[in-house]
Design a protein around this motif. Structure first.
Motif, PDB file in Angstrom:
ATOM      1  N   UNK A  64     -67.491  22.612  34.425  1.00 13.09           N
ATOM      2  CA  UNK A  64     -66.794  21.412  33.960  1.00 13.09           C
ATOM      3  C   UNK A  64     -65.513  21.779  33.228  1.00 13.09           C
ATOM      4  N   UNK A  65     -65.550  22.837  32.438  1.00 14.33           N
ATOM      5  CA  UNK A  65     -64.353  23.285  31.728  1.00 14.33           C
ATOM      6  C   UNK A  65     -63.305  23.847  32.683  1.00 14.33           C
ATOM      7  N   UNK A  66     -63.768  24.443  33.787  1.00 11.95           N
ATOM      8  CA  UNK A  66     -62.837  25.101  34.713  1.00 11.95           C
ATOM      9  C   UNK A  66     -62.204  24.152  35.721  1.00 11.95           C
ATOM     10  N   UNK A  67     -62.925  23.093  36.097  1.00  8.79           N
ATOM     11  CA  UNK A  67     -62.455  22.209  37.174  1.00  8.79           C
ATOM     12  C   UNK A  67     -62.225  20.803  36.623  1.00  8.79           C
ATOM     13  N   UNK A  68     -60.987  20.343  36.601  1.00 13.48           N
ATOM     14  CA  UNK A  68     -60.703  19.005  36.080  1.00 13.48           C
ATOM     15  C   UNK A  68     -61.466  17.931  36.843  1.00 13.48           C
ATOM     16  N   UNK A  69     -61.802  16.864  36.145  1.00 13.53           N
ATOM     17  CA  UNK A  69     -62.503  15.743  36.757  1.00 13.53           C
ATOM     18  C   UNK A  69     -63.335  15.004  35.728  1.00 13.53           C
TER      19      UNK A  69
ATOM     20  N   UNK B  48     -62.094  19.138  25.630  1.00 14.49           N
ATOM     21  CA  UNK B  48     -62.094  19.068  27.091  1.00 14.49           C
ATOM     22  C   UNK B  48     -63.436  18.549  27.620  1.00 14.49           C
ATOM     23  N   UNK B  49     -64.524  18.961  26.987  1.00 15.71           N
ATOM     24  CA  UNK B  49     -65.829  18.421  27.381  1.00 15.71           C
ATOM     25  C   UNK B  49     -65.915  16.938  27.033  1.00 15.71           C
ATOM     26  N   UNK B  50     -65.350  16.577  25.907  1.00 15.67           N
ATOM     27  CA  UNK B  50     -65.352  15.171  25.489  1.00 15.67           C
ATOM     28  C   UNK B  50     -64.580  14.316  26.480  1.00 15.67           C
ATOM     29  N   UNK B  51     -63.509  14.845  27.027  1.00 12.49           N
ATOM     30  CA  UNK B  51     -62.694  14.113  27.985  1.00 12.49           C
ATOM     31  C   UNK B  51     -63.357  14.036  29.363  1.00 12.49           C
TER      32      UNK B  51
END
Length: 426
Positions: free
Chosen positions: A143-148, A171-174
């Motif tokens: 999840x951190x490596x691949x946007x979405x 980034x995890x929150x987003x």
């Protein structure tokens, strides 16, 4: 994370993480006294929820029912609602991927792992219940490596851990935008599959896949049947009640952390799914869900599905939800209070339940017995494996189970004795 001697996944990195922990690290563990509890997290996430219940937390609405369209109900262990919601999120483009547990080749060192499915076909292969240790690290890195935008499916402590990680990592929150919770009894050791193999006269090395809950519409939903598939395609199956560790509530192979959990219905998830273990639903072999909805987005999705006839759900109250999981709530409220009272002079977990031991003798013995089985079953299994004598575990396990069931069920001499002693003993 690596396998320990008990067949559970534990941290296997630099031991300094334990001897010199930082506060940031301490607030990530869902069982840490430094971490925000379920009430705090739910208040942050679901501040506009219509109701607050002391047992099931904040929620807009609760339902009982099943998925009506397609084969969601047939494919799932229960009423198919978890699969329906997860697929609906993908189909509507509300998420780009769903993190869930799916079978893997045993050559990978496990039978199940978390993965991220980005299409419906991949998601469907992960349907059904998985009573097996898993962990989140790989999918969080993905999840951190691949946007979405992502949804995560998990049991209560896993969903709580996701929220704790989101608190620290923007980034995890987003990227993690939805959480789907699964009602949980406790986490099992991977040794349980090997025990099943022993009792079905096969070797764990020959097991390619396991189905913990074979579905049969002609039998009650709570008549669990396990099936092992061999590498050569042959299968072995057995009803859980014929297996020494098949009485779920007795606690065989339970993870130690589960003794200190007070969340039954995944109170921090946007939506939670469990089995409706009350009549007439528990006798319906097709499977029926109880559903607790906490986020407005999930409520809109569920209401639209009902209006379109794609799901069949009837509104219920919090008391009904609690009744469907009555044994779980006893274990994590009454039982937890009693277990917390044992830990004099040791580190005591900080829970939402107040320690106490004012229980009838019989209830105390049940909780003591369950705790003894959780610990003793693992030690007995390891001894039987080391000596290459499965009969040692099976025979010893039967003995432990016989004593436990004599305490639990109101039959036999022990049950009649407690009845004769009166309410203080029962």
């Amino acid at each position: 994370m690596g396998w320990d001697a008990e067949g559970q996944l534990k941290p296997a990195g630099d031991p300094a993480w334990r001897t010199q922990p930082s506060l940031d690290f301490a607030t990530l563990c869902p069982f840490s006294p430094h971490a925000a509890n379920e009430d705090v997290i739910a208040a942050e996430c679901f501040s506009h929820a219509a109701a607050v219940d002391p047992a099931i937390g904040r929620f807009h609405r609760a339902y009982v029912g099943h998925a009506e369209e397609g084969q969601y109900r047939e494919r799932g262990s229960s009423g198919g609602m978890a699969g329906w919601v997860a697929e609906e999120l993908l189909r509507r483009g509300l998420v780009d991927g769903v993190a869930h547990v799916a079978p893997v080749d045993p050559a990978e060192g496990a039978l199940f792992r978390y993965r991220i499915s980005r299409n419906v076909d991949a998601l469907r292969s992960g349907a059904k219940s998985r009573y097996y240790p898993i962990e989140l690290s790989a999918i969080l890195r993905e999840i951190l490596a691949i946007p979405g935008r992502y949804a995560v499916v998990g049991i209560p402590c896993f969903i709580k851990a996701v929220h704790l990680a989101r608190r620290q990592h923007p980034l995890l929150r987003e990227r993690i935008v939805h959480t789907l919770g699964l009602v949980c009894g406790h986490m099992k050791s991977r040794h349980m599959v090997e025990s099943f193999a022993w009792q079905m006269q096969t070797r764990i090395e020959d097991v390619q896949a396991v189905d913990f809950r074979v579905k049969d519409a002609t039998r009650p939903a709570n008549w669990y049947r396990a099936k092992l598939t061999h590498r050569d395609g042959a299968t072995r199956a057995q009803d859980w009640w014929h297996l020494v560790d098949g009485d779920w509530g007795s606690g065989f192979f339970q993870n130690r952390a589960c003794d200190w959990c007070d969340d039954v219905v995944a109170e921090t998830a946007d939506i939670s799914f469990g089995d409706a273990w009350v009549e007439p639903y528990s006798s319906d072999g097709r499977g029926t869900n109880v559903v607790v909805v906490r986020s407005r987005a999930m409520l809109d999705l569920i209401e639209q599905g009902c209006a379109e006839g794609r799901v069949t759900l009837k509104p219920v109250d919090a008391a009904f939800v609690v009744e469907t999981q009555a044994a779980g709530f006893r274990q994590r409220r009454e039982g937890l209070a009693y277990r917390l009272s044992w830990r004099h002079g040791a580190i005591r977990p900080l829970k939402r339940v107040t320690p106490g031991h004012d229980l009838p003798i019989r209830r105390k013995l049940i909780y003591r017995g369950r705790h003894a089985i959780a610990r003793g079953s693992v030690a007995l299994f390891r001894a039987a494996r080391r000596l290459r004598r499965p009969a040692l575990f099976i025979g010893g396990g039967r003995a432990m189970l016989t004593v436990y069931q004599a305490l639990t069920y109101s039959r036999g001499r022990l049950g009649r004795l407690f009845d004769w002693l009166g309410p203080a003993a029962r």
